[in-house]
Design a protein around this motif. Sequence first.
Motif, PDB file in Angstrom:
ATOM      1  N   LEU A   1       0.826  -1.206   0.000  1.00 51.57           N
ATOM      2  CA  LEU A   1       0.000   0.000   0.000  1.00 51.57           C
ATOM      3  C   LEU A   1       0.861   1.258   0.000  1.00 51.57           C
ATOM      4  O   LEU A   1       0.492   2.264  -0.597  1.00 51.57           O
ATOM      5  CB  LEU A   1      -0.943  -0.003   1.207  1.00 51.57           C
ATOM      6  CG  LEU A   1      -1.892  -1.209   1.311  1.00 51.57           C
ATOM      7  CD1 LEU A   1      -2.747  -1.096   2.564  1.00 51.57           C
ATOM      8  CD2 LEU A   1      -2.755  -1.326   0.068  1.00 51.57           C
TER       9      LEU A   1
ATOM     10  N   ARG B   1      -6.869   2.146   7.202  1.00 57.67           N
ATOM     11  CA  ARG B   1      -6.720   3.594   7.393  1.00 57.67           C
ATOM     12  C   ARG B   1      -5.339   3.861   7.985  1.00 57.67           C
ATOM     13  O   ARG B   1      -4.894   3.139   8.874  1.00 57.67           O
ATOM     14  CB  ARG B   1      -7.795   4.128   8.327  1.00 57.67           C
ATOM     15  CG  ARG B   1      -9.197   3.912   7.794  1.00 57.67           C
ATOM     16  CD  ARG B   1     -10.254   4.201   8.849  1.00 57.67           C
ATOM     17  NE  ARG B   1     -11.539   3.682   8.468  1.00 57.67           N
ATOM     18  CZ  ARG B   1     -12.438   4.336   7.755  1.00 57.67           C
ATOM     19  NH1 ARG B   1     -12.191   5.555   7.347  1.00 57.67           N
ATOM     20  NH2 ARG B   1     -13.586   3.778   7.454  1.00 57.67           N
TER      21      ARG B   1
ATOM     22  N   ASP C   1      -0.790  13.012   5.581  1.00 61.03           N
ATOM     23  CA  ASP C   1      -1.861  12.451   4.756  1.00 61.03           C
ATOM     24  C   ASP C   1      -2.674  11.473   5.589  1.00 61.03           C
ATOM     25  O   ASP C   1      -2.113  10.641   6.302  1.00 61.03           O
ATOM     26  CB  ASP C   1      -1.293  11.680   3.551  1.00 61.03           C
ATOM     27  CG  ASP C   1      -0.773  12.591   2.466  1.00 61.03           C
ATOM     28  OD1 ASP C   1      -1.381  13.647   2.234  1.00 61.03           O
ATOM     29  OD2 ASP C   1       0.253  12.241   1.851  1.00 61.03           O
TER      30      ASP C   1
ATOM     31  N   VAL D   1      -5.024   8.501   4.887  1.00 60.95           N
ATOM     32  CA  VAL D   1      -5.280   7.669   3.717  1.00 60.95           C
ATOM     33  C   VAL D   1      -6.189   6.505   4.091  1.00 60.95           C
ATOM     34  O   VAL D   1      -6.113   5.975   5.202  1.00 60.95           O
ATOM     35  CB  VAL D   1      -3.947   7.128   3.144  1.00 60.95           C
ATOM     36  CG1 VAL D   1      -4.167   6.431   1.823  1.00 60.95           C
ATOM     37  CG2 VAL D   1      -2.938   8.253   2.971  1.00 60.95           C
ATOM     38  N   LYS D   2      -7.030   6.094   3.133  1.00 58.25           N
ATOM     39  CA  LYS D   2      -7.917   4.950   3.318  1.00 58.25           C
ATOM     40  C   LYS D   2      -7.870   4.101   2.055  1.00 58.25           C
ATOM     41  O   LYS D   2      -7.965   4.626   0.942  1.00 58.25           O
ATOM     42  CB  LYS D   2      -9.340   5.443   3.573  1.00 58.25           C
ATOM     43  CG  LYS D   2     -10.378   4.365   3.652  1.00 58.25           C
ATOM     44  CD  LYS D   2     -11.757   5.022   3.830  1.00 58.25           C
ATOM     45  CE  LYS D   2     -12.857   4.048   3.511  1.00 58.25           C
ATOM     46  NZ  LYS D   2     -14.164   4.695   3.491  1.00 58.25           N
ATOM     47  N   TRP D   3      -7.698   2.775   2.240  1.00 58.83           N
ATOM     48  CA  TRP D   3      -7.718   1.841   1.110  1.00 58.83           C
ATOM     49  C   TRP D   3      -8.822   0.829   1.343  1.00 58.83           C
ATOM     50  O   TRP D   3      -9.022   0.365   2.471  1.00 58.83           O
ATOM     51  CB  TRP D   3      -6.411   1.072   0.997  1.00 58.83           C
ATOM     52  CG  TRP D   3      -5.208   1.873   0.677  1.00 58.83           C
ATOM     53  CD1 TRP D   3      -4.725   2.202  -0.545  1.00 58.83           C
ATOM     54  CD2 TRP D   3      -4.277   2.426   1.619  1.00 58.83           C
ATOM     55  NE1 TRP D   3      -3.563   2.926  -0.436  1.00 58.83           N
ATOM     56  CE2 TRP D   3      -3.273   3.077   0.888  1.00 58.83           C
ATOM     57  CE3 TRP D   3      -4.213   2.435   3.011  1.00 58.83           C
ATOM     58  CZ2 TRP D   3      -2.211   3.722   1.503  1.00 58.83           C
ATOM     59  CZ3 TRP D   3      -3.157   3.079   3.627  1.00 58.83           C
ATOM     60  CH2 TRP D   3      -2.168   3.713   2.871  1.00 58.83           C
ATOM     61  N   GLN D   4      -9.498   0.423   0.246  1.00 60.00           N
ATOM     62  CA  GLN D   4     -10.502  -0.624   0.316  1.00 60.00           C
ATOM     63  C   GLN D   4     -10.324  -1.579  -0.840  1.00 60.00           C
ATOM     64  O   GLN D   4      -9.872  -1.188  -1.920  1.00 60.00           O
ATOM     65  CB  GLN D   4     -11.910  -0.019   0.275  1.00 60.00           C
ATOM     66  CG  GLN D   4     -12.659  -0.364   1.506  1.00 60.00           C
ATOM     67  CD  GLN D   4     -13.977   0.375   1.623  1.00 60.00           C
ATOM     68  OE1 GLN D   4     -14.200   1.437   1.050  1.00 60.00           O
ATOM     69  NE2 GLN D   4     -14.855  -0.202   2.403  1.00 60.00           N
TER      70      GLN D   4
ATOM     71  N   SER E   1      -7.363   3.435  -3.204  1.00 62.01           N
ATOM     72  CA  SER E   1      -7.333   4.508  -2.229  1.00 62.01           C
ATOM     73  C   SER E   1      -8.541   5.403  -2.431  1.00 62.01           C
ATOM     74  O   SER E   1      -8.814   5.865  -3.535  1.00 62.01           O
ATOM     75  CB  SER E   1      -6.046   5.326  -2.386  1.00 62.01           C
ATOM     76  OG  SER E   1      -6.064   6.414  -1.510  1.00 62.01           O
ATOM     77  N   ASP E   2      -9.296   5.616  -1.342  1.00 59.85           N
ATOM     78  CA  ASP E   2     -10.468   6.492  -1.386  1.00 59.85           C
ATOM     79  C   ASP E   2     -10.175   7.814  -0.701  1.00 59.85           C
ATOM     80  O   ASP E   2     -11.076   8.437  -0.166  1.00 59.85           O
ATOM     81  CB  ASP E   2     -11.643   5.831  -0.622  1.00 59.85           C
ATOM     82  CG  ASP E   2     -12.141   4.587  -1.321  1.00 59.85           C
ATOM     83  OD1 ASP E   2     -11.584   4.215  -2.354  1.00 59.85           O
ATOM     84  OD2 ASP E   2     -13.101   3.994  -0.806  1.00 59.85           O
ATOM     85  N   THR E   3      -8.950   8.229  -0.674  1.00 64.57           N
ATOM     86  CA  THR E   3      -8.557   9.392   0.092  1.00 64.57           C
ATOM     87  C   THR E   3      -9.114  10.667  -0.515  1.00 64.57           C
ATOM     88  O   THR E   3      -8.839  10.974  -1.660  1.00 64.57           O
ATOM     89  CB  THR E   3      -7.025   9.498   0.177  1.00 64.57           C
ATOM     90  OG1 THR E   3      -6.531   8.268   0.657  1.00 64.57           O
ATOM     91  CG2 THR E   3      -6.605  10.621   1.089  1.00 64.57           C
TER      92      THR E   3
END
Length: 196
Positions: A134, A154, A174, A176-179, A187-189
């Motif tokens: 990631l 997150r 930053d 950051v959020k990944w799904q 990344s849905d950041t």
Amino acid sequence: MQHPAVPDLSHTHTRPIHWVATATAVAGVVALSSVLQPDAATAAQPGGHTTAAGPKSAPAHIAPPDPAAVTFPLECGPVEAVVQKKATGDLDGDGRPETVASVHCDAPMGTPPDGVYVITRNTDGGEPRVVATLVDPKDRHTATELSVRDGAVRATLLGYSSPDVPSCCPDVTDHVKWQWKNGAFVSDTPSQARTV
């Protein structure tokens, strides 16, 4: 000699030290009860998972992959890779937990950059392995927070606004959020998550 019908209770008059002792005892009981609470991560969830094919039962209890059993894709030279932070949770909805680990080289001085990796194991419970990167250490980020909530990873990452910023002093944060979506971590950041 007559004895009074009510015993002498003069020794029961409260003093400030009695209240301090009582408050200390109550605080100890409250602290102990919070430590002895059941672990939410191991509680059975009703109903299992639902997929497009219908309901899917989660396995009884599967331990998350151990990052200590993995070789990370880091070039550390004579020093070893160190797992700085880790979090676990089901990221792909299959009922089996994955582990996310923030890892860096164990440098004797300074703060080496972190890599953030997703670790899983095969459905047959085989050896843990890294399945996704990631955050690449080449990006010069340090993970200060790492969690898995609601099937998403997150992280709070410290970084640099330019190559001219000294390594000692990151100047960008930053969130950051990944799904897991369509076979990849996305990344849905939101753009406003970055602060300088």
